[in-house]
Enzyme design. Sequence first.
Site, PDB file in Angstrom:
ATOM      1  N   CYS A 157      11.174 -27.492  57.854  1.00 29.54           N
ATOM      2  CA  CYS A 157      10.214 -26.483  57.409  1.00 29.54           C
ATOM      3  C   CYS A 157       9.152 -26.347  58.490  1.00 29.54           C
ATOM      4  O   CYS A 157       8.484 -27.328  58.834  1.00 29.54           O
ATOM      5  CB  CYS A 157       9.588 -26.885  56.084  1.00 29.54           C
ATOM      6  N   ASN A 246      17.929 -24.452  59.759  1.00 31.45           N
ATOM      7  CA  ASN A 246      18.151 -23.948  58.399  1.00 31.45           C
ATOM      8  C   ASN A 246      18.482 -22.461  58.505  1.00 31.45           C
ATOM      9  O   ASN A 246      18.057 -21.777  59.440  1.00 31.45           O
ATOM     10  CB  ASN A 246      16.937 -24.207  57.503  1.00 31.45           C
ATOM     11  N   HIS A 248      18.806 -18.389  58.215  1.00 30.30           N
ATOM     12  CA  HIS A 248      17.925 -17.246  58.004  1.00 30.30           C
ATOM     13  C   HIS A 248      18.710 -15.958  58.154  1.00 30.30           C
ATOM     14  O   HIS A 248      19.540 -15.818  59.054  1.00 30.30           O
ATOM     15  CB  HIS A 248      16.769 -17.247  59.009  1.00 30.30           C
ATOM     16  N   ASN A 285      17.533 -18.307  53.657  1.00 29.21           N
ATOM     17  CA  ASN A 285      16.191 -17.738  53.646  1.00 29.21           C
ATOM     18  C   ASN A 285      16.315 -16.295  54.126  1.00 29.21           C
ATOM     19  O   ASN A 285      17.146 -15.993  54.985  1.00 29.21           O
ATOM     20  CB  ASN A 285      15.267 -18.512  54.589  1.00 29.21           C
ATOM     21  N   GLU A 303      12.174 -17.585  50.363  1.00 30.24           N
ATOM     22  CA  GLU A 303      12.659 -18.866  50.873  1.00 30.24           C
ATOM     23  C   GLU A 303      13.718 -19.466  49.956  1.00 30.24           C
ATOM     24  O   GLU A 303      13.576 -19.449  48.728  1.00 30.24           O
ATOM     25  CB  GLU A 303      11.512 -19.861  51.036  1.00 30.24           C
ATOM     26  N   CYS A 312       6.334 -18.795  56.161  1.00 30.63           N
ATOM     27  CA  CYS A 312       7.521 -19.587  56.485  1.00 30.63           C
ATOM     28  C   CYS A 312       7.609 -19.687  58.006  1.00 30.63           C
ATOM     29  O   CYS A 312       7.856 -18.685  58.683  1.00 30.63           O
ATOM     30  CB  CYS A 312       8.774 -18.942  55.909  1.00 30.63           C
ATOM     31  N   GLY A 313       7.385 -20.883  58.544  1.00 29.28           N
ATOM     32  CA  GLY A 313       7.354 -21.068  59.985  1.00 29.28           C
ATOM     33  C   GLY A 313       8.696 -20.863  60.652  1.00 29.28           C
ATOM     34  O   GLY A 313       8.800 -20.166  61.671  1.00 29.28           O
ATOM     35  N   GLY A 315      11.070 -19.173  59.446  1.00 27.22           N
ATOM     36  CA  GLY A 315      11.381 -17.765  59.263  1.00 27.22           C
ATOM     37  C   GLY A 315      10.712 -16.894  60.307  1.00 27.22           C
ATOM     38  O   GLY A 315      11.310 -15.925  60.807  1.00 27.22           O
TER      39      GLY A 315
END
Length: 417
Positions: A157, A246, A248, A285, A303, A312-313, A315
């Site tokens: 995150c 993660n 996106h 995300n 998210e 959202c960093g 993101g």
Amino acid sequence: MAIAATISVPLTSPIRRRNSLIFAGSSSSSSSTVRLSFPKYNIAGLCPRFRISASAAASSMSTQAPQKVSTAPTSFLDRREAGFLHFVKYHGLGNDFILVDNRDSSEPRVTPEQAVKLCDRNFGIGADGVIFAMPGIDGTDYTMRIFNSDGSEPEMCGNGVRCFARFIAELENLNGRHSFTVHTGAGLIVPEILEDGKVRVDMGEPILKASDVPTKLPANKDQSVIKSELDVDGVTWNVTCVSMGNPHCVTFGAKGGQNLQVDELDLAKIGPNFEHHEMFPARTNTEFIQVFSRSHLKMRVWERGAGATLACGTGACATVVAAVLEGHTERNCTVDLPGGPLQIEWREEDNHIYMTGPAEVVFYGSKSHTGTAQHSPSLQNHRFKAPPPLCANTNPNTSPTRLSNHLLYGTVEEVQI
């Protein structure tokens, strides 16, 4: 049932916590003590000590003579009472987290099921996730793990790692500019605390290979999914898929549509349909992007595991990658999120993405392991607002009993139930 709340502002500052307030609630069956700390304001200079009493049966308040309340001489973070989970709540542009010192164990002190309860904004502390500071792995200084508000565990995150960095700095009593290595589910992350208090994070290289994002959408450029078509409930969106460790899915609008107006979107309706789309086997995300210029974007995010959040960093990082690949922007951009701006740079020389933004303490607290945390009436809403002055109700349309709306970035230093 009568409930009394005592607020006391000391004329001298306690060690390491510059200003504090004490809330002592009592009833016939239980009692609680909550210490509030205000790191940004000299509360003692704003108003004298005073006492507020509130009745649950009749919303009335009266001022009484001040009562002396003792303050603990030791740092909150040094306390290790048995049966209590000590934590610090941070936020990065409104994306908020419960930070737990877990450096003495490689097993989280909170289960995913407990994390769901802690993150509940009505019956718990309230947060987008719980983050654990754990011993380093494979030569790193620390390990970061996180449980989302739904109990799932993401790989990483971006806003959370900035909060993590500030938390470590406080735990280790670090001042000035510092950097350290952090092991995450997304790999090695290197945050650096800058002189102005912001945190710059080397987020590593973006992952573009479709099968590694992962997405089942067919690759359309060098094994990547760039401005590909995705049908969501009968609407065809142009999407670019990026992983920052993660997954996106970034979209600048529907096929054939004009520049997306992100404030007009009903995220609660369309967000889950992207997150659970069959083309994303690990869910995803989703970032909805409005282009202002070659260096300025606006983003709203749904998210995975947390829903609509204020920031959202990862993101924001994925957004700049997608914007460059689709030809919308240069490599250094300001990304406006509902909680505020992040500066994102995708450096051509090393292919790494660098994210710079703030991380702030919200409050300190302790929760008994024996039951769900309870809050006094004046602490129901932990998103404390700033300022009007603490001692005066300057808005005649606002009830003085809604004290939680008048706290100056209040920080709960201790909660004992």
